[in-house]
Design a protein around this motif. Structure first.
Motif, PDB file in Angstrom:
ATOM      1  N   TYR A 101       3.906   0.924   5.201  1.00 18.24           N
ATOM      2  CA  TYR A 101       5.265   1.347   5.488  1.00 18.24           C
ATOM      3  C   TYR A 101       5.253   2.637   6.296  1.00 18.24           C
ATOM      4  CZ  TYR A 101       6.232  -2.021   1.855  1.00 18.24           C
ATOM      5  OH  TYR A 101       6.283  -3.174   1.115  1.00 18.24           O
ATOM      6  N   PHE A 102       6.162   2.723   7.251  1.00 19.16           N
ATOM      7  CA  PHE A 102       6.196   3.865   8.158  1.00 19.16           C
ATOM      8  C   PHE A 102       7.581   4.476   8.192  1.00 19.16           C
ATOM      9  CE2 PHE A 102       2.850   1.006   9.213  1.00 19.16           C
ATOM     10  CZ  PHE A 102       1.769   1.842   9.368  1.00 19.16           C
ATOM     11  N   ALA A 103       7.647   5.736   8.564  1.00 17.58           N
ATOM     12  CA  ALA A 103       8.907   6.468   8.573  1.00 17.58           C
ATOM     13  C   ALA A 103       9.723   6.211   9.838  1.00 17.58           C
ATOM     14  CB  ALA A 103       8.638   7.964   8.423  1.00 17.58           C
ATOM     15  N   LYS A 143      -0.022   0.238  14.845  1.00 17.88           N
ATOM     16  CA  LYS A 143      -0.343  -1.100  15.362  1.00 17.88           C
ATOM     17  C   LYS A 143      -1.307  -1.020  16.540  1.00 17.88           C
ATOM     18  CE  LYS A 143       3.601  -4.072  14.376  1.00 17.88           C
ATOM     19  NZ  LYS A 143       4.750  -4.754  15.002  1.00 17.88           N
ATOM     20  N   ALA A 144      -1.142  -0.011  17.379  1.00 14.90           N
ATOM     21  CA  ALA A 144      -1.987   0.136  18.559  1.00 14.90           C
ATOM     22  C   ALA A 144      -3.424   0.502  18.207  1.00 14.90           C
ATOM     23  CB  ALA A 144      -1.394   1.190  19.493  1.00 14.90           C
ATOM     24  N   ASP A 145      -3.626   1.202  17.092  1.00 13.47           N
ATOM     25  CA  ASP A 145      -4.974   1.650  16.728  1.00 13.47           C
ATOM     26  C   ASP A 145      -5.058   1.901  15.226  1.00 13.47           C
ATOM     27  OD1 ASP A 145      -7.572   2.555  16.737  1.00 13.47           O
ATOM     28  OD2 ASP A 145      -7.163   4.332  17.969  1.00 13.47           O
ATOM     29  N   PRO A 146      -4.971   0.838  14.412  1.00 12.01           N
ATOM     30  CA  PRO A 146      -4.940   1.054  12.953  1.00 12.01           C
ATOM     31  C   PRO A 146      -6.180   1.751  12.404  1.00 12.01           C
ATOM     32  CG  PRO A 146      -5.110  -1.281  13.473  1.00 12.01           C
ATOM     33  CD  PRO A 146      -4.882  -0.559  14.761  1.00 12.01           C
ATOM     34  N   GLN A 178       7.702  -1.959   8.456  1.00 13.73           N
ATOM     35  CA  GLN A 178       6.616  -2.486   7.641  1.00 13.73           C
ATOM     36  C   GLN A 178       5.659  -3.288   8.516  1.00 13.73           C
ATOM     37  OE1 GLN A 178       7.980  -4.723   4.262  1.00 13.73           O
ATOM     38  NE2 GLN A 178       6.010  -5.706   3.966  1.00 13.73           N
ATOM     39  N   PHE A 179       4.379  -3.243   8.143  1.00 14.22           N
ATOM     40  CA  PHE A 179       3.350  -3.973   8.889  1.00 14.22           C
ATOM     41  C   PHE A 179       2.264  -4.400   7.910  1.00 14.22           C
ATOM     42  CE2 PHE A 179      -0.608  -3.618  11.574  1.00 14.22           C
ATOM     43  CZ  PHE A 179      -0.362  -4.721  12.385  1.00 14.22           C
ATOM     44  N   GLU A 180       1.823  -5.644   8.003  1.00 20.83           N
ATOM     45  CA  GLU A 180       0.729  -6.098   7.154  1.00 20.83           C
ATOM     46  C   GLU A 180      -0.581  -5.891   7.898  1.00 20.83           C
ATOM     47  OE1 GLU A 180      -1.140 -10.048   5.127  1.00 20.83           O
ATOM     48  OE2 GLU A 180       1.034  -9.985   5.355  1.00 20.83           O
ATOM     49  N   MET A 190       0.827  -1.187   0.000  1.00 20.92           N
ATOM     50  CA  MET A 190       0.000   0.000   0.000  1.00 20.92           C
ATOM     51  C   MET A 190       0.867   1.245   0.000  1.00 20.92           C
ATOM     52  SD  MET A 190      -3.191   1.056   2.211  1.00 20.92           S
ATOM     53  CE  MET A 190      -4.216   1.983   1.143  1.00 20.92           C
ATOM     54  N   GLY A 191       1.847   1.313   0.861  1.00 20.16           N
ATOM     55  CA  GLY A 191       2.772   2.418   0.830  1.00 20.16           C
ATOM     56  C   GLY A 191       2.328   3.676   1.550  1.00 20.16           C
ATOM     57  N   LEU A 192       1.144   3.741   2.113  1.00 19.43           N
ATOM     58  CA  LEU A 192       0.704   4.944   2.817  1.00 19.43           C
ATOM     59  C   LEU A 192       1.279   4.989   4.218  1.00 19.43           C
ATOM     60  CD1 LEU A 192      -3.058   5.220   1.946  1.00 19.43           C
ATOM     61  CD2 LEU A 192      -1.249   6.743   1.237  1.00 19.43           C
ATOM     62  N   ARG A 193       1.664   6.156   4.641  1.00 21.66           N
ATOM     63  CA  ARG A 193       2.132   6.382   5.985  1.00 21.66           C
ATOM     64  C   ARG A 193       1.045   7.174   6.692  1.00 21.66           C
ATOM     65  NH1 ARG A 193       4.239   4.869   1.820  1.00 21.66           N
ATOM     66  NH2 ARG A 193       4.523   6.942   1.066  1.00 21.66           N
ATOM     67  N   CYS A 194       0.005   6.503   7.095  1.00 22.03           N
ATOM     68  CA  CYS A 194      -1.240   7.178   7.472  1.00 22.03           C
ATOM     69  C   CYS A 194      -1.129   8.055   8.707  1.00 22.03           C
ATOM     70  CB  CYS A 194      -2.341   6.150   7.654  1.00 22.03           C
ATOM     71  SG  CYS A 194      -2.690   5.320   6.097  1.00 22.03           S
ATOM     72  N   ASN A 195      -0.383   7.630   9.721  1.00 23.91           N
ATOM     73  CA  ASN A 195      -0.345   8.473  10.903  1.00 23.91           C
ATOM     74  C   ASN A 195       0.405   9.767  10.649  1.00 23.91           C
ATOM     75  OD1 ASN A 195       1.848   6.733  10.754  1.00 23.91           O
ATOM     76  ND2 ASN A 195       2.015   6.442  12.939  1.00 23.91           N
ATOM     77  N   ARG A 196       1.231   9.836   9.609  1.00 25.07           N
ATOM     78  CA  ARG A 196       1.922  11.075   9.281  1.00 25.07           C
ATOM     79  C   ARG A 196       0.960  12.121   8.737  1.00 25.07           C
ATOM     80  NH1 ARG A 196       6.081  11.600  12.215  1.00 25.07           N
ATOM     81  NH2 ARG A 196       7.846  11.795  10.868  1.00 25.07           N
ATOM     82  N   PHE A 197      -0.133  11.716   8.142  1.00 21.35           N
ATOM     83  CA  PHE A 197      -1.143  12.687   7.722  1.00 21.35           C
ATOM     84  C   PHE A 197      -1.622  13.462   8.946  1.00 21.35           C
ATOM     85  CE2 PHE A 197      -1.615   9.678   4.195  1.00 21.35           C
ATOM     86  CZ  PHE A 197      -1.768  10.516   3.110  1.00 21.35           C
TER      87      PHE A 197
END
Length: 113
Positions: free
Chosen positions: A31-33, A42-45, A22-24, A1-8
């Protein structure tokens, strides 16, 4: 997917991730920075993952699917929404709450199928 969602949420922009963090999740590789960002996800996807499985929120409001693209995003009521392009995002921004109501119903139906 490639999004780093928490960075938004933290930096108000998408940030390039690394295969080192990386996390499935739900059949996609995320993928995360940093390790910190990975741990938060991971704690709250559901807090950080884009709504409607990453599909374009405006398209979902019309019971359609189109890819969501990271440059065209909105955080509304602490949820991340992606749109297809700038033209679509401009439409989305005109009535976010109305489109969310329709998109939520479409997504619920799509998940049943």
């Amino acid at each position: 997917m490639g999004l780093r969602c928490n960075r938004f949420f933290e930096q108000q922009k998408p940030v390039e991730g690394s295969s080192e963090y990386q996390f499935e999740y739900k059949g996609a590789d995320w993928y995360f920075a940093s390790q910190d960002n990975l741990d938060k996800f991971k704690a709250d996807p559901e807090k950080y993952a884009p709504q409607y499985g990453g599909y374009c929120a405006w398209a979902m409001a019309s019971s359609k699917t189109a890819p969501g693209n990271a440059p065209f995003w909105t955080i509304h009521n602490d949820k991340l929404y992606l749109n297809y392009d700038q033209k679509v995002q401009d439409k989305w921004l005109a009535d976010i709450d109305g489109f969310i109501e329709k998109a939520d119903a479409s997504w619920a139906q799509l998940e049943k199928e």
